[in-house]
Design a protein around this motif. Sequence first.
Motif, PDB file in Angstrom:
ATOM      1  N   LEU A  10      -1.587  -6.415 -19.517  1.00  0.00           N
ATOM      2  CA  LEU A  10      -2.793  -6.898 -18.838  1.00  0.00           C
ATOM      3  C   LEU A  10      -4.054  -6.412 -19.530  1.00  0.00           C
ATOM      4  O   LEU A  10      -5.023  -7.177 -19.706  1.00  0.00           O
ATOM      5  CB  LEU A  10      -2.765  -6.436 -17.383  1.00  0.00           C
ATOM      6  N   CYS A  11      -4.062  -5.152 -19.952  1.00  0.00           N
ATOM      7  CA  CYS A  11      -5.244  -4.596 -20.628  1.00  0.00           C
ATOM      8  C   CYS A  11      -5.514  -5.309 -21.948  1.00  0.00           C
ATOM      9  O   CYS A  11      -6.648  -5.711 -22.243  1.00  0.00           O
ATOM     10  CB  CYS A  11      -5.041  -3.101 -20.846  1.00  0.00           C
ATOM     11  N   LEU A  12      -4.458  -5.491 -22.756  1.00  0.00           N
ATOM     12  CA  LEU A  12      -4.638  -6.179 -24.041  1.00  0.00           C
ATOM     13  C   LEU A  12      -5.029  -7.641 -23.848  1.00  0.00           C
ATOM     14  O   LEU A  12      -5.858  -8.175 -24.601  1.00  0.00           O
ATOM     15  CB  LEU A  12      -3.354  -6.074 -24.861  1.00  0.00           C
ATOM     16  N   SER A  13      -4.445  -8.292 -22.863  1.00  0.00           N
ATOM     17  CA  SER A  13      -4.760  -9.702 -22.628  1.00  0.00           C
ATOM     18  C   SER A  13      -6.204  -9.881 -22.193  1.00  0.00           C
ATOM     19  O   SER A  13      -6.874 -10.840 -22.602  1.00  0.00           O
ATOM     20  CB  SER A  13      -3.809 -10.286 -21.577  1.00  0.00           C
ATOM     21  N   LYS A  14      -6.704  -8.964 -21.383  1.00  0.00           N
ATOM     22  CA  LYS A  14      -8.110  -9.063 -20.966  1.00  0.00           C
ATOM     23  C   LYS A  14      -9.057  -8.777 -22.126  1.00  0.00           C
ATOM     24  O   LYS A  14     -10.129  -9.377 -22.237  1.00  0.00           O
ATOM     25  CB  LYS A  14      -8.376  -8.092 -19.815  1.00  0.00           C
ATOM     26  N   ARG A  15      -8.651  -7.873 -22.998  1.00  0.00           N
ATOM     27  CA  ARG A  15      -9.502  -7.598 -24.164  1.00  0.00           C
ATOM     28  C   ARG A  15      -9.513  -8.759 -25.144  1.00  0.00           C
ATOM     29  O   ARG A  15     -10.524  -9.006 -25.803  1.00  0.00           O
ATOM     30  CB  ARG A  15      -9.018  -6.331 -24.862  1.00  0.00           C
ATOM     31  N   LEU A  16      -8.377  -9.467 -25.241  1.00  0.00           N
ATOM     32  CA  LEU A  16      -8.318 -10.607 -26.147  1.00  0.00           C
ATOM     33  C   LEU A  16      -8.926 -11.872 -25.551  1.00  0.00           C
ATOM     34  O   LEU A  16      -9.110 -12.857 -26.278  1.00  0.00           O
ATOM     35  CB  LEU A  16      -6.866 -10.888 -26.547  1.00  0.00           C
ATOM     36  N   GLY A  17      -9.211 -11.875 -24.269  1.00  0.00           N
ATOM     37  CA  GLY A  17      -9.842 -13.043 -23.658  1.00  0.00           C
ATOM     38  C   GLY A  17     -11.318 -13.121 -23.961  1.00  0.00           C
ATOM     39  O   GLY A  17     -12.169 -13.094 -23.056  1.00  0.00           O
ATOM     40  N   VAL A  18     -11.640 -13.245 -25.241  1.00  0.00           N
ATOM     41  CA  VAL A  18     -13.039 -13.210 -25.684  1.00  0.00           C
ATOM     42  C   VAL A  18     -13.730 -14.555 -25.490  1.00  0.00           C
ATOM     43  O   VAL A  18     -14.951 -14.651 -25.650  1.00  0.00           O
ATOM     44  CB  VAL A  18     -13.111 -12.799 -27.169  1.00  0.00           C
ATOM     45  N   CYS A  19     -12.955 -15.597 -25.157  1.00  0.00           N
ATOM     46  CA  CYS A  19     -13.544 -16.922 -24.921  1.00  0.00           C
ATOM     47  C   CYS A  19     -13.310 -17.374 -23.486  1.00  0.00           C
ATOM     48  O   CYS A  19     -13.296 -18.585 -23.199  1.00  0.00           O
ATOM     49  CB  CYS A  19     -12.951 -17.950 -25.888  1.00  0.00           C
ATOM     50  N   ALA A  20     -13.088 -16.436 -22.598  1.00  0.00           N
ATOM     51  CA  ALA A  20     -12.772 -16.805 -21.215  1.00  0.00           C
ATOM     52  C   ALA A  20     -13.943 -17.514 -20.546  1.00  0.00           C
ATOM     53  O   ALA A  20     -13.754 -18.479 -19.802  1.00  0.00           O
ATOM     54  CB  ALA A  20     -12.380 -15.554 -20.428  1.00  0.00           C
ATOM     55  N   ILE A  42       9.099   2.705 -13.871  1.00  0.00           N
ATOM     56  CA  ILE A  42       7.922   3.288 -14.525  1.00  0.00           C
ATOM     57  C   ILE A  42       7.654   2.599 -15.860  1.00  0.00           C
ATOM     58  O   ILE A  42       6.506   2.263 -16.199  1.00  0.00           O
ATOM     59  CB  ILE A  42       8.120   4.801 -14.721  1.00  0.00           C
ATOM     60  N   ALA A  43       8.711   2.366 -16.643  1.00  0.00           N
ATOM     61  CA  ALA A  43       8.542   1.712 -17.938  1.00  0.00           C
ATOM     62  C   ALA A  43       8.033   0.285 -17.775  1.00  0.00           C
ATOM     63  O   ALA A  43       7.135  -0.155 -18.508  1.00  0.00           O
ATOM     64  CB  ALA A  43       9.875   1.726 -18.698  1.00  0.00           C
ATOM     65  N   MET A  44       8.578  -0.441 -16.789  1.00  0.00           N
ATOM     66  CA  MET A  44       8.141  -1.825 -16.573  1.00  0.00           C
ATOM     67  C   MET A  44       6.685  -1.893 -16.135  1.00  0.00           C
ATOM     68  O   MET A  44       5.904  -2.719 -16.631  1.00  0.00           O
ATOM     69  CB  MET A  44       9.043  -2.479 -15.525  1.00  0.00           C
ATOM     70  N   ASN A  45       6.297  -1.028 -15.204  1.00  0.00           N
ATOM     71  CA  ASN A  45       4.901  -1.011 -14.754  1.00  0.00           C
ATOM     72  C   ASN A  45       3.952  -0.620 -15.873  1.00  0.00           C
ATOM     73  O   ASN A  45       2.842  -1.163 -15.987  1.00  0.00           O
ATOM     74  CB  ASN A  45       4.747  -0.047 -13.580  1.00  0.00           C
ATOM     75  N   ASP A  50       0.809  -1.212   0.000  1.00  0.00           N
ATOM     76  CA  ASP A  50       0.000   0.000   0.000  1.00  0.00           C
ATOM     77  C   ASP A  50       0.843   1.264   0.000  1.00  0.00           C
ATOM     78  O   ASP A  50       0.313   2.360  -0.127  1.00  0.00           O
ATOM     79  CB  ASP A  50      -0.915   0.016   1.231  1.00  0.00           C
ATOM     80  N   CYS A  51       2.145   1.145   0.203  1.00  0.00           N
ATOM     81  CA  CYS A  51       3.008   2.314   0.224  1.00  0.00           C
ATOM     82  C   CYS A  51       3.324   2.770  -1.189  1.00  0.00           C
ATOM     83  O   CYS A  51       3.442   1.950  -2.101  1.00  0.00           O
ATOM     84  CB  CYS A  51       4.314   1.996   0.962  1.00  0.00           C
ATOM     85  N   ILE A  52       3.464   4.057  -1.384  1.00  0.00           N
ATOM     86  CA  ILE A  52       3.727   4.641  -2.694  1.00  0.00           C
ATOM     87  C   ILE A  52       5.185   5.045  -2.756  1.00  0.00           C
ATOM     88  O   ILE A  52       5.698   5.695  -1.853  1.00  0.00           O
ATOM     89  CB  ILE A  52       2.821   5.866  -2.935  1.00  0.00           C
ATOM     90  N   GLN A  53       5.849   4.657  -3.808  1.00  0.00           N
ATOM     91  CA  GLN A  53       7.227   5.057  -4.002  1.00  0.00           C
ATOM     92  C   GLN A  53       7.249   6.467  -4.571  1.00  0.00           C
ATOM     93  O   GLN A  53       6.734   6.723  -5.653  1.00  0.00           O
ATOM     94  CB  GLN A  53       7.917   4.073  -4.957  1.00  0.00           C
ATOM     95  N   LEU A  54       7.838   7.387  -3.796  1.00  0.00           N
ATOM     96  CA  LEU A  54       7.781   8.786  -4.179  1.00  0.00           C
ATOM     97  C   LEU A  54       8.697   9.101  -5.348  1.00  0.00           C
ATOM     98  O   LEU A  54       8.372   9.947  -6.175  1.00  0.00           O
ATOM     99  CB  LEU A  54       8.148   9.654  -2.968  1.00  0.00           C
ATOM    100  N   ASN A  55       9.841   8.441  -5.438  1.00  0.00           N
ATOM    101  CA  ASN A  55      10.800   8.699  -6.507  1.00  0.00           C
ATOM    102  C   ASN A  55      11.089   7.426  -7.285  1.00  0.00           C
ATOM    103  O   ASN A  55      12.171   6.840  -7.153  1.00  0.00           O
ATOM    104  CB  ASN A  55      12.098   9.287  -5.918  1.00  0.00           C
ATOM    105  N   PRO A  56      10.145   6.921  -8.071  1.00  0.00           N
ATOM    106  CA  PRO A  56      10.410   5.693  -8.835  1.00  0.00           C
ATOM    107  C   PRO A  56      11.394   5.964  -9.958  1.00  0.00           C
ATOM    108  O   PRO A  56      11.472   7.055 -10.507  1.00  0.00           O
ATOM    109  CB  PRO A  56       9.022   5.330  -9.378  1.00  0.00           C
ATOM    110  N   SER A  57      12.151   4.936 -10.308  1.00  0.00           N
ATOM    111  CA  SER A  57      13.126   5.067 -11.380  1.00  0.00           C
ATOM    112  C   SER A  57      12.428   4.976 -12.730  1.00  0.00           C
ATOM    113  O   SER A  57      11.284   4.535 -12.846  1.00  0.00           O
ATOM    114  CB  SER A  57      14.189   3.982 -11.257  1.00  0.00           C
ATOM    115  N   PHE A  58      13.147   5.378 -13.758  1.00  0.00           N
ATOM    116  CA  PHE A  58      12.591   5.312 -15.112  1.00  0.00           C
ATOM    117  C   PHE A  58      12.349   3.865 -15.520  1.00  0.00           C
ATOM    118  O   PHE A  58      11.360   3.558 -16.200  1.00  0.00           O
ATOM    119  CB  PHE A  58      13.560   5.980 -16.089  1.00  0.00           C
ATOM    120  N   LYS A  59      13.247   2.982 -15.086  1.00  0.00           N
ATOM    121  CA  LYS A  59      13.073   1.569 -15.413  1.00  0.00           C
ATOM    122  C   LYS A  59      11.809   1.008 -14.772  1.00  0.00           C
ATOM    123  O   LYS A  59      11.069   0.249 -15.397  1.00  0.00           O
ATOM    124  CB  LYS A  59      14.307   0.798 -14.940  1.00  0.00           C
TER     125      LYS A  59
END
Length: 300
Positions: free
Chosen positions: A111-121, A101-104, A90-99
């Motif tokens: 996750l968004c694309l995978s849920k949209r493609l799960g049309v036969c779930a 941020i890019a990974m998240n 629940d803690c927020i990292q105040l100074n996240p690194s660029f790496k």
Amino acid sequence: MSGYVKDTKWEKSKMPAHQSRSRTKDRTNVLNRPEFLSLNQPLKCNAEVRCSARRPGQMKHQQSQQPEYSQVPTEGGKDRRESLKLPEEDCIQLNPSFKGIAMNSLLAIDLCLSKRLGVCAYTSSSWGSVRSMVTLLALTGHGITWICGTLFCLTRSNTLAGQEVLVNLLLALILDVMTVAGVQKLVKRKGPWEMSPGFLDCVAMDTYSFPAAHASRAAMVTKFLLSHLVLAVPLRVLLVLWAVLAGLSRVLLGRQHLSDTACGFALGLLHYSLVQRVWLSSTSCQTLISIGTLSWRPFY
């Protein structure tokens, strides 16, 4: 009283000029205003040094003089302290690194694309009517299906070359199943819809999402068959198309992410290159067959 006023006036008149000027400067100085008084206060280090310089006997005497109720923590105080301690997630990292941020950001897009493609779930999904067909397509890339099919073909084969290819294919399938299961146990990434694994998935140790076992197996088997079998061009195209659809079928069923499938394809090609490096000869394959059938006599 008049004499006292005269004396004070006389003393003020005798005051040096530089002292009167310094007092005037102190009155007109901005830092002497109430809102800026904290800037003029000395640091607390002096007070801390004085406190540390006290004798231990004095500290013990002061602690003994404290009331007993201050030493006994109340339940309300415990609850407040526990409520102030937030869990790490629940803690927020105040100074996240660029790496980071890019990974998240990439994981969120995946996750968004995978849920949209799960049309036969589920059967209630947009493509729920073809869910059974997609499940059957995914079954063609299952590890149990390929291992059982390879063993059946091995029992029916009567040529040394055919048995050599089938034994190496069987070893490649076992390597694929064990490697994928080990990586999945280490990563423990769940699918986009967090579905519970089926019976065949538990038997093949395909219980997590990363890496995609079906994609890895499809890529490895396709590359293996294209290299060791003489196939016509239409069959080659169909084989490659099957590998792509078998890998994406698990994404359509909502069990794996797109990144899991991509890593599965790469892992399957890596397995094929490893099997090619440690390719077993015909004599070694016949020895393994004789050990497996308990005959202990190589096939000639």
